[in-house]
Motif scaffolding. Structure first.
Motif, PDB file in Angstrom:
ATOM      1  N   ALA A 109      -0.165  -0.973  -1.249  1.00  0.00           N
ATOM      2  CA  ALA A 109      -0.547   0.045  -0.265  1.00  0.00           C
ATOM      3  C   ALA A 109       0.579   0.280   0.732  1.00  0.00           C
ATOM      4  O   ALA A 109       0.880   1.423   1.110  1.00  0.00           O
ATOM      5  CB  ALA A 109      -1.823  -0.399   0.455  1.00  0.00           C
ATOM      6  N   SER A 110       1.230  -0.837   1.141  1.00  0.00           N
ATOM      7  CA  SER A 110       2.355  -0.701   2.069  1.00  0.00           C
ATOM      8  C   SER A 110       3.510   0.059   1.425  1.00  0.00           C
ATOM      9  O   SER A 110       4.113   0.948   2.038  1.00  0.00           O
ATOM     10  CB  SER A 110       2.809  -2.089   2.525  1.00  0.00           C
ATOM     11  N   LEU A 111       3.795  -0.305   0.157  1.00  0.00           N
ATOM     12  CA  LEU A 111       4.878   0.386  -0.550  1.00  0.00           C
ATOM     13  C   LEU A 111       4.552   1.856  -0.741  1.00  0.00           C
ATOM     14  O   LEU A 111       5.426   2.724  -0.607  1.00  0.00           O
ATOM     15  CB  LEU A 111       5.126  -0.286  -1.906  1.00  0.00           C
ATOM     16  N   GLU A 112       3.286   2.139  -1.091  1.00  0.00           N
ATOM     17  CA  GLU A 112       2.895   3.530  -1.296  1.00  0.00           C
ATOM     18  C   GLU A 112       3.039   4.329  -0.004  1.00  0.00           C
ATOM     19  O   GLU A 112       3.506   5.484  -0.021  1.00  0.00           O
ATOM     20  CB  GLU A 112       1.443   3.590  -1.789  1.00  0.00           C
ATOM     21  N   GLU A 113       2.658   3.696   1.103  1.00  0.00           N
ATOM     22  CA  GLU A 113       2.819   4.384   2.384  1.00  0.00           C
ATOM     23  C   GLU A 113       4.289   4.644   2.692  1.00  0.00           C
ATOM     24  O   GLU A 113       4.661   5.729   3.158  1.00  0.00           O
ATOM     25  CB  GLU A 113       2.182   3.536   3.493  1.00  0.00           C
TER      26      GLU A 113
END
Length: 572
Positions: free
Chosen positions: A329-333
């Motif tokens: 999720a952090s990477l996607e953000e």
């Protein structure tokens, strides 16, 4: 277990006795019934056949046929072959016996009796009212009127004797079957039970040695077995769980749902928990709640539905998965933020390119306009060759700058143009592009080879611009060949993908510089050799990318060049 096996053996012995008794009774009864049915059927057919023949005789002599006893006796004499004593007789409408024949089927020694004795014995043994006599009769007809009956009688005493012999044989056979069924099946059953006991022991050893927790429960939810891995997982001993409700291993919040499912499943058959890997929540003996992977299977034991579940603690795996999901999720953000930054930068760059190109047009137009006026002024005052040369250089530079600005504007507009997806005939577009080139240089000798019917899905305007750049380059770079050749075809790639190729036999280029080929303002030939802006192949790459495809080239100096491109199935 021993009591159950003993009951099974006793049941097998009882069934063996029943089967032997059925064999002893069914064989003689079957023989008797079959023999009676066969004799009755033969007698019925004989009665019908004899009555038919006699009816013809009666019709020929309706008034006196009852007085022709000798002829009637001859007609009914020994019409069928049988091993039973039999008699045939003709009875008139009043019940009076007109004529009767007797066939005793006795041996020659018995035939020595007097005719009177024989007739008396036959009449007694073939009396229609005798208990052992069977009969079948058929009506005698005269002009559609019943005038009597033709009757066939047989004594079945010998048939009963034969049935008795068959009965003795069936008793012997039944005794043999009883002996076989009570000895050999019991032995086989004992061996089978011993094998089953060994298999059960091996299954219990296997169940106790596997690493996953395994629990079996009844259809009502009562625990039947609880292996050591399950005891380790839940913190209960087998004695504490076996015989108790499976809900003791579940948090309070989920127990009602299990009760509802177990109550509903036998009626609905909706096995949405059966055969699937489920992630559920369980509870240890100390009250700790933990995630668990569960797989349930259904089986039947002694005709009763049972369930077996294999379980595994996934606390660590779930923790790692949650960490991975958080990282994703952090990477996607971060990717979304970076993508937004790149999109903003591209938009700013395109806006800047368009603004610069547009703003450069004004001073360029002034240069072109005033150089034209200056040319007219100089021409009126007899200019020198040097001044004319300088003025020509100014005009050529302004013209080249105009072409570069037009190319830069076109390249900037490609990213903003929305594609209209239609069916496009590339073969027809190629012919149009090359016809324009030929009109500009009608004296050139160029051999063209355009594959027909190359139809694709894409934006017609952009694909026209793509072919205009590739085919115009092929026309331009093959201009120094005495016999130029240009081809446009469609090949099949390794994975069946359509690959389009534009090939010429022109100047070619060194593959060492192929990475610069599709960059803006990159040229591998001097302007003195071949004119151009250096924007054409960059435009080609942008158009192909907008169509979801790829573009590349193969060449060597002096050996011509081949440009390949593919087109995707949707716009990007």
């Amino acid at each position: 277990m021993r009591d159950r096996n003993a009951n099974l053996i006793r049941t097998t012995t009882r069934w063996a006795s029943v089967i032997a008794g059925l064999i002893a009774l069914s064989l003689p009864l079957g023989f008797l019934m079959q023999a009676l049915q066969s004799n009755l059927a033969a007698m019925r057919e004989e009665a019908k056949y004899g009555a038919s023949n006699l009816s013809r005789v009666i019709s020929a002599n309706p008034d006196y046929w009852q007085f022709e006893a000798a002829r009637l006796q001859e007609l009914i004499k020994d019409m069928t072959e049988t091993s039973l004593p039999e008699s045939r007789r003709i009875v008139d409408a009043t019940g009076r016996v007109i004529v009767q024949s007797f066939e005793s089927k006795e041996s020659d020694e018995h035939a020595k009796h007097t005719e009177a004795e024989e007739a008396a014995e036959a009449a007694e043994s073939l009396d229609p009212h005798h208990l052992l006599v069977i009969s079948r009769k058929a009506p005698l007809m005269d002009s559609g009127k019943v005038v009597g009956h033709y009757e066939v009688l047989r004594n079945v005493q010998s048939l009963l004797l034969e049935t008795a012999l068959v009965g003795l044989l069936s008793l012997f056979l039944g005794a043999m079957v009883l002996l076989i069924l009570r000895v050999y099946p019991v032995r086989a059953l004992k061996r089978t039970l011993a094998t089953l006991a060994n298999e059960k022991e091996r299954a219990e050893v296997t169940m106790n040695s596997i690493g996953d927790a395994v629990i079996t429960v009844t259809a009502a939810g009562t625990v039947n077995s609880f292996n050591p891995a399950a005891a380790k997982l839940f913190g209960h001993t087998a004695d504490q769980v076996v015989g108790h409700d499976i809900k003791m291993l579940m948090p309070q919040a989920y127990r009602h749902a299990l009760d509802s499912y177990l109550e509903r499943y036998p009626h609905t058959g909706q096995a949405y928990l059966i055969g699937l890997e489920l992630e559920v929540t369980a509870q240890r003996s100390n009250g700790e709640i933990f995630p668990m992977e569960l797989r349930i299977s259904e089986f039947y034991l002694e005709g009763r539905r049972q369930f077996i579940g294999s379980m595994r603690d996934i606390s660590e795996r779930k923790l790692a998965r949650d960490e991975i999901l958080a990282l994703n999720a952090s990477l996607e953000e971060r990717v979304q933020q970076r993508t937004a930054q790149l999109q903003a930068a591209n938009q700013e760059l395109e806006a800047f390119s368009y603004s610069v190109s547009h703003d450069l047009r004004t001073p360029l137009s002034s240069i072109a306009g005033f150089s034209g006026l200056l040319g007219k002024e100089i021409a009126a005052n007899a200019p020198s060759e040097r001044s004319q040369h300088y003025l020509a250089r100014i005009r050529a530079g302004a013209s080249q700058m105009g072409e570069l600005i037009d190319a830069l504007l076109a390249l900037a507009q490609l990213s903003r143009t929305s594609l209209r997806w239609d069916s496009v005939d590339l073969s027809a577009l190629a012919h149009k592009v090359l016809s324009v080139s030929h009109e500009r240089e009608p004296d050139r000798q160029v051999a063209l080879d355009i594959q027909p019917d190359m139809v694709v899905q894409g934006d017609a305007l952009l694909l026209r611009q793509l072919l205009d750049n590739l085919l115009s380059n092929a026309w331009k770079f093959s201009g120094k060949q005495a016999q130029a050749r240009i081809s446009f075809r469609c090949d099949s790639g390794a994975d069946g993908e359509a690959v389009y190729a534009v090939q010429d036999n022109g100047a070619g280029f060194d593959m060492a510089y192929s990475e610069k080929l599709f960059g803006a303002f990159q040229r591998l030939h001097t302007a003195a050799d071949f004119a151009g802006t250096g924007i054409g192949l960059a435009t080609v790459q942008r158009i192909v990318a907008r169509h979801g495809g790829r573009v590349w080239a193969e060449s060597f100096p002096g050996g011509g060049a081949t440009f390949y491109f593919t087109l995707g199935t949707q716009a990007l």
